[in-house]
Design an enzyme around this catalytic site. Structure first.
Site, mmCIF file in Angstrom:
data_model
loop_
_atom_site.group_PDB
_atom_site.id
_atom_site.type_symbol
_atom_site.label_atom_id
_atom_site.label_comp_id
_atom_site.label_asym_id
_atom_site.label_seq_id
_atom_site.Cartn_x
_atom_site.Cartn_y
_atom_site.Cartn_z
ATOM 1 N N GLU A 1 -9.688 2.532 -5.598
ATOM 2 C CA GLU A 1 -9.232 3.891 -5.295
ATOM 3 C C GLU A 1 -7.993 4.322 -6.104
ATOM 4 O O GLU A 1 -6.980 4.698 -5.530
ATOM 5 C CB GLU A 1 -8.954 4.006 -3.787
ATOM 6 C CG GLU A 1 -10.200 3.742 -2.959
ATOM 7 C CD GLU A 1 -9.971 3.803 -1.459
ATOM 8 O OE1 GLU A 1 -10.872 4.270 -0.754
ATOM 9 O OE2 GLU A 1 -8.907 3.369 -0.977
ATOM 10 N N ASP B 1 0.851 -1.195 0.000
ATOM 11 C CA ASP B 1 0.000 0.000 0.000
ATOM 12 C C ASP B 1 0.885 1.244 0.000
ATOM 13 O O ASP B 1 2.113 1.130 -0.017
ATOM 14 C CB ASP B 1 -0.962 -0.015 1.204
ATOM 15 C CG ASP B 1 -2.311 0.613 0.834
ATOM 16 O OD1 ASP B 1 -2.317 1.768 0.385
ATOM 17 O OD2 ASP B 1 -3.342 -0.053 1.000
ATOM 18 N N HIS C 1 -2.752 2.989 -4.816
ATOM 19 C CA HIS C 1 -2.108 2.667 -3.535
ATOM 20 C C HIS C 1 -0.675 2.184 -3.762
ATOM 21 O O HIS C 1 -0.245 1.182 -3.181
ATOM 22 C CB HIS C 1 -2.935 1.627 -2.772
ATOM 23 C CG HIS C 1 -4.237 2.190 -2.251
ATOM 24 N ND1 HIS C 1 -4.294 3.116 -1.237
ATOM 25 C CD2 HIS C 1 -5.523 1.964 -2.623
ATOM 26 C CE1 HIS C 1 -5.570 3.430 -0.997
ATOM 27 N NE2 HIS C 1 -6.334 2.756 -1.835
HETATM 28 C C1 ACM Z 1 -11.062 -0.429 0.345
HETATM 29 O O1 ACM Z 1 -11.569 -0.374 1.453
HETATM 30 N N1 ACM Z 1 -10.440 0.614 -0.156
HETATM 31 C C2 ACM Z 1 -11.120 -1.642 -0.460
#
Ligand code: ACM
Ligand code: ZN
Length: 560
Positions: free
Chosen positions: A354, A197, A268
């Site tokens: 995201e 991440d 991420h």
């Molecule tokens: C998430 O909670 N961004 C998968």
């Protein structure tokens, strides 16, 4: 013999004589997750060192688990032969793969299953019929009584998962194993290990040493709730070596737990980009730590020319993997080669959530790729990205799972969708005949508050997901057709750790909500009952204490 000695001996004989007549205490069956069928019978099976353990080779792992559980630090040692009363593991091909029958009578305990997974789950049920003092080796009697009963049991869903984010905060191998133990005890069979991440890359990739030396550490972390009040200026991080990963994978396999690794892309990605800036659309653009929250070390580092940073705050960031450069795919394929070699799991989770499209909109390489391929927008570019990775992994015999954003711009042909932004992703994917795993944030996010009294709770990300709400969740929504329901693999609890810094705190957020999750995944809806579950949960707290597992207790809290 002195008078004192003689007197003591008399007392001892009297005590032993009395013990013989006293009925042994027996644990009331309160198994979690609740078995599908359970009938309590008259009588008790007495477990002592005269009992024998019989099993076929196929059941070695679960038999070993049972022997270990019964014998460790206790006075009871099971015999291997010549026993009058036995615990016998028996193969029964008519029982479904993870199902089992457990028959406890006065003379024998019979465990029947078609697979070692089934016998393992029978053993987990049997474990909960033993006093909690077996959990920590404090049971020190020569024998123990077990309630006679029969159980016929099998899971509702094939996928019964728990997730752990080890990027926002790193957790030790020892704790990861303890977490896996808890899953296994509750008959959950999948551990989703979120390994990469923005704030840290946690898996050793030998081909890319800077993932270890740079991407695995951040110079600081914001203090308090986002956007934070300051930076703690503490270096934080670490990574699992490949030897450690292998050790954890093999440990989990013995507990019937499959580990699905998550390697996040295209978003991420800040940590990977900090180590290898060419992965970014804009290698010369300094990483921004928003709201002026950068650590002192990072300010100095950027002034010295090292402009890409591992993130120090939480959220979603624009600097994602460039979809236009082939070098990005070469990197990811090399990473995945090593990952595939470490995890026998059928699935690899590739993230997909995201990923802001701002950089792709501005990047000449990304725009060129879109033009060449005739892609209409950046969502289609993400779909190209995911499909290209899927193809690579499919050729290696693996299937991909992605968060529900992978639906945008078109789903990769064989992808399984993890629906987290509510259930719409699951609805859409099942309509397209794709498999889904349900983790909707309102019900399955254990980083949310579990009490209304937030002032008394440790700082959490937000939300409110109490035990009862988790418990009453059904992964097959009323809106789904029967045909769509066939594509639901199961549900999973997610544990994001932005605000969770210690193992004790993870446990506090997870227990007892994991009990509810295990029952969502295992027990048929018509057999579930919250009041009954609440009683079993309260009873289970004693076991958690013996296991040295922290938990939250809001069982008496009332909500409007
Ligand atoms: C998430 O909670 N961004 C998968
Ligand atoms: Zn680009």
């Amino acid at each position: 013999m002195t008078f004192e000695k003689c007197f003591l001996l008399m007392l001892l004989s009297l005590a032993l004589f009395q013990c013989k007549d006293e009925p042994l205490q027996v644990v009331e069956p309160q198994i979690i997750p609740k078995p599908q069928e359970q009938t309590i019978l008259e009588g008790q099976f007495v477990l002592d060192s005269k009992v024998g353990l019989q099993f076929e080779d196929a059941f070695q792992v679960s038999a070993d688990f049972l022997r270990g559980f019964v014998e460790s630090d206790t006075l009871i040692q099971l015999k291997s032969e010549n026993a009058k009363r036995t615990i016998a593991f028996i193969k029964d091909e008519t029982i479904k793969p993870e199902g089992y029958h457990l028959n406890i009578s006065e003379n024998s305990i019979e465990i029947k299953a078609s697979s070692d997974a089934g016998t393992f789950y029978a053993v987990q049920s049997l474990r909960q019929l033993l006093p909690v003092s077996f959990e920590n080796g404090t049971f020190q009697e020569p024998k123990v009584a077990i309630q006679c009963l029969t159980i016929q049991d099998e899971p509702r869903f094939a996928y019964r998962g728990m997730h752990l984010d080890v990027c926002r905060h790193m957790f030790s191998v020892e704790f990861v194993k303890k977490y896996i133990d808890a899953l296994a005890m509750l008959k959950m069979n999948t551990f989703h290990w979120h390994l990469t991440d923005d704030q840290g890359w946690r898996i050793e990739i030998k081909r890319y040493p800077k993932l270890q030396s740079l991407a695995a550490y951040r110079n600081g972390t914001i203090v308090g709730h986002h956007p934070g009040t300051a930076n703690d200026n503490q270096k934080h991080g670490g990574f699992y070596t490949q030897d450690e990963v292998k050790e954890v994978v093999s440990y989990a396999a013995k507990k019937q737990v499959t580990i699905i690794p998550e390697i996040e892309m295209p978003g991420h990605a800040s940590a990977a980009i900090a180590a290898y800036p060419f992965l970014s659309c804009f290698p010369n653009k300094p990483t921004e730590i928003p709201n002026g929250m950068a650590s002192q070390a990072s300010v100095v580092q950027q002034e010295a020319g090292q402009i890409k940073l591992v993130q120090e705050t939480w959220g979603v960031f624009d600097d994602i993997f460039c979809a236009g450069k082939d070098s990005t795919f070469v990197f990811l394929e090399n990473v995945l080669d090593e990952v595939v070699g470490l995890f026998p799991s059928k699935y690899i989770h590739i993230g997909g959530d995201e990923a802001p499209k701002k950089h792709w909109e501005q990047c000449p390489n990304c725009q060129k790729r879109m033009k060449e391929l005739g892609l209409k927008n950046e969502h289609e570019l993400q779909s190209y990205f995911v499909t290209r990775i899927e193809k690579y992994l499919n050729a290696k015999g693996k299937q991909i799972i992605g968060w529900d954003e992978i639906l945008e711009g078109g789903l990769a042909p064989n992808a399984t969708v993890m629906s987290w932004r509510g259930e719409s992703g699951a609805m859409e994917a099942t309509e397209q005949q794709h498999q889904v795993i349900l983790t909707p944030n309102d019900f399955c996010y254990f980083d949310h508050y579990q009490s209304k009294d937030t002032d008394k709770e440790p700082l959490a990300i937000g939300g409110f997901t109490p035990l009862e709400e988790v418990y009453n969740y059904n992964p097959v929504s009323k809106e789904m057709s029967k045909e769509q329901a066939n594509y639901v693999l199961g549900a999973q609890g997610n544990v994001w750790t932005e605000y969770i810094t210690t193992p004790e705190h993870v446990e506090y957020m997870v227990f007892p909500r994991i009990f509810a999750m295990s029952e969502i995944d295992w027990t048929l809806t018509e057999k579930k009952n919250y009041q009954d579950f609440k009683g079993r949960t309260e009873n289970f707290f004693k076991r958690l204490k013996a296991m040295n597992v922290n938990y939250a207790n809001h069982l008496t809290e009332k909500y409007d």
